[in-house]
Design a protein around this motif. Structure first.
Motif, PDB file in Angstrom:
ATOM      1  N   ILE A 208     -10.437  -1.148  -6.756  1.00  0.00           N
ATOM      2  CA  ILE A 208      -9.517  -0.104  -7.217  1.00  0.00           C
ATOM      3  C   ILE A 208      -9.039   0.743  -6.037  1.00  0.00           C
ATOM      4  N   LEU A 209      -9.964   1.151  -5.152  1.00  0.00           N
ATOM      5  CA  LEU A 209      -9.582   1.958  -3.999  1.00  0.00           C
ATOM      6  C   LEU A 209      -8.669   1.183  -3.058  1.00  0.00           C
ATOM      7  N   LEU A 210      -8.916  -0.103  -2.881  1.00  0.00           N
ATOM      8  CA  LEU A 210      -8.032  -0.926  -2.051  1.00  0.00           C
ATOM      9  C   LEU A 210      -6.625  -0.943  -2.622  1.00  0.00           C
ATOM     10  N   SER A 211      -6.528  -1.088  -3.928  1.00  0.00           N
ATOM     11  CA  SER A 211      -5.225  -1.085  -4.588  1.00  0.00           C
ATOM     12  C   SER A 211      -4.516   0.254  -4.437  1.00  0.00           C
ATOM     13  N   LEU A 212      -5.259   1.345  -4.657  1.00  0.00           N
ATOM     14  CA  LEU A 212      -4.677   2.684  -4.521  1.00  0.00           C
ATOM     15  C   LEU A 212      -4.218   2.948  -3.087  1.00  0.00           C
ATOM     16  N   THR A 267     -13.458   0.774 -22.536  1.00  0.00           N
ATOM     17  CA  THR A 267     -12.018   0.861 -22.809  1.00  0.00           C
ATOM     18  C   THR A 267     -11.297   1.614 -21.700  1.00  0.00           C
ATOM     19  N   VAL A 268     -11.879   2.706 -21.208  1.00  0.00           N
ATOM     20  CA  VAL A 268     -11.233   3.473 -20.130  1.00  0.00           C
ATOM     21  C   VAL A 268     -11.183   2.639 -18.856  1.00  0.00           C
ATOM     22  N   ALA A 269     -12.244   1.885 -18.551  1.00  0.00           N
ATOM     23  CA  ALA A 269     -12.223   1.011 -17.380  1.00  0.00           C
ATOM     24  C   ALA A 269     -11.129  -0.042 -17.517  1.00  0.00           C
ATOM     25  N   THR A 273      -7.889  -0.589 -15.052  1.00  0.00           N
ATOM     26  CA  THR A 273      -7.556  -1.876 -14.458  1.00  0.00           C
ATOM     27  C   THR A 273      -6.144  -2.315 -14.832  1.00  0.00           C
ATOM     28  N   ALA A 274      -5.786  -2.169 -16.104  1.00  0.00           N
ATOM     29  CA  ALA A 274      -4.452  -2.574 -16.554  1.00  0.00           C
ATOM     30  C   ALA A 274      -3.365  -1.774 -15.840  1.00  0.00           C
ATOM     31  N   LEU A 369      -8.721  -7.484  -8.999  1.00  0.00           N
ATOM     32  CA  LEU A 369      -8.955  -6.403  -9.957  1.00  0.00           C
ATOM     33  C   LEU A 369      -9.535  -6.947 -11.264  1.00  0.00           C
ATOM     34  N   VAL A 370      -8.987  -8.052 -11.754  1.00  0.00           N
ATOM     35  CA  VAL A 370      -9.469  -8.645 -13.006  1.00  0.00           C
ATOM     36  C   VAL A 370     -10.910  -9.111 -12.864  1.00  0.00           C
ATOM     37  N   ALA A 371     -11.225  -9.779 -11.749  1.00  0.00           N
ATOM     38  CA  ALA A 371     -12.566 -10.323 -11.558  1.00  0.00           C
ATOM     39  C   ALA A 371     -13.613  -9.230 -11.437  1.00  0.00           C
TER      40      ALA A 371
END
Length: 391
Positions: A208-212, A267-269, A273-274, A369-371
């Motif tokens: 997540i941090l890599l994506s951000l 659900t929040v996680a 991710t979505a 992210l999905v994995a």
């Protein structure tokens, strides 16, 4: 560092000096997280937050005296104590942890507005030294408030009978204590690292941090593309920060805070991710299709909401799982994930900009992210099954 430049130069010396200050600040940010977590669990939130505020105030004074690297390093390093210590306050509100962490995350995102205000004040003619000396005075004042009224004087865990003296009735009415007997504090990094959720959560947070970080690092180059003026790019970054700050507070609490209060962390996680996948897809389309500036607004929306969702989930989940080891767990997870993301994002950004491959890299982040989300969700289910009461 304008004194390092001549009007006719491209001013690479200024860029090198700024990069050095930024690098030192990032390294201090990473290095301080585990010590801050240990202090939070062993000394308590009141001492940790107050000392952190005073340390950041010292950094602001150094910055005002043109010791930019040392000042920025202190501000970045001690900011961890304020952020994590504030999140720890949610332990006093069992059943409302999600709402409390979401409120503090919204306030954290609103912090960008403070430095935008600094920019406006500086452009009005006030010196940088005067701005940061005033900032240091504000930080020192907050340190006094934390020592006196804003944090309980003792260490506390979820449900402990720690008193709040701040008199904020909207918070106090939700506070209650648990009667279950608890053992002594055991701030153990070894116990945290051996926990079933630790490695999956570390991998998920790193992705997540890599994506951000990739989204933010490519933001200004994308805005400055197609011959746009650098001033326009800077103004759009300001608009992006304002948008990012306000959106989380308006939507994060009613949407994600309520879910977390019900214990629906999975659900929040999934939402986090979505949204991360969605803003990466929009980034890829924007980079390959040369969208107008207004076309990037949906990706800003998803970025701001996804960031809010992840950090609200992260702090609420860590508090529920680790309790007495909250500070150590946050420190280990944040330091490890941030370091991995920082090391990976530098070459990814360099390659994507040099080869005009932003779209390919952002699309490639989706399976990661999905994995990691699936691995983390599996660990959460295993932990929930292992800890559910036996009937």
């Amino acid at each position: 560092f304008s004194d390092k430049c001549d009007d006719d130069d491209e001013c690479s010396a200024q860029e090198v000096a700024l990069a050095r200050v930024f690098t030192i600040g990032v390294l201090c940010l990473f290095a301080a997280r585990l010590p801050v977590g240990l202090a939070l669990d062993r000394l308590g939130a009141r001492v940790t937050v107050a000392v952190s505020l005073l340390g950041a105030a010292a950094g602001a004074l150094l910055f005002a005296d043109r010791y930019y690297a040392a000042g920025f390093g202190l501000i970045a390093g001690f900011a961890n104590g304020v952020h994590i210590g504030s999140m720890h306050l949610s332990a006093l509100f069992p059943g409302k942890e999600g709402s409390v962490t979401t409120i503090f995350n919204g306030a954290h995102q609103m912090g960008a507005l403070v430095f935008l205000a600094f920019l406006g004040i500086y452009e009005s003619g006030i010196s940088l030294a005067a701005i940061f000396r005033s900032y240091a005075a504000c930080l020192a004042s907050f340190a006094v408030l934390h020592l006196c009224v804003l944090q309980p004087p003792t260490r506390y865990r979820k449900g402990d009978a720690a008193s709040l003296k701040c008199g904020v009735q909207c918070l106090i009415v939700h506070q209650f204590t648990e009667d279950d007997p608890k053992g002594n504090f055991a701030a153990s990094a070894k116990a945290v690292a051996a926990h079933v959720v630790f490695l999956p959560l570390l991998a998920y947070k790193a992705s997540i941090l890599l994506s951000l970080q990739f989204f933010v690092a490519t933001l200004q180059p994308r805005l400055a593309a197609n011959g746009r003026s650098p001033t326009i790019a800077r103004d759009m970054v300001i608009v992006f920060n304002v948008f990012n700050a306000g959106l989380g507070l308006m939507l994060g609490l009613p949407l994600f805070g309520r879910m977390l209060d019900r214990g629906d962390v999975i659900t929040v996680a999934r939402w986090a991710t979505a949204l991360a996948i969605l803003y990466n897809v929009l980034l890829a389309l924007s980079a390959t299709g040369a969208w107008p500036l207004t076309g990037d607004v949906p990706s800003y929306f998803c970025f701001a909401l996804g960031r809010m969702a992840f950090f609200a989930y992260f702090f609420a989940h860590v508090l529920r799982v680790f309790e007495a080891n909250f500070g150590v767990a946050v420190g280990l997870l944040s330091a490890g994930a941030s370091l991995v993301a920082f090391v990976l994002v530098q070459p990814l950004v360099a390659v994507s900009i040099r080869r005009n491959a932003i779209g390919y890299v952002s699309t490639g982040l989706t399976p990661l992210l999905v994995a990691t989300c699936a691995w983390n969700e599996r660990a959460m289910r295993r932990h929930a099954k292992a800890t559910e009461p036996v009937v």
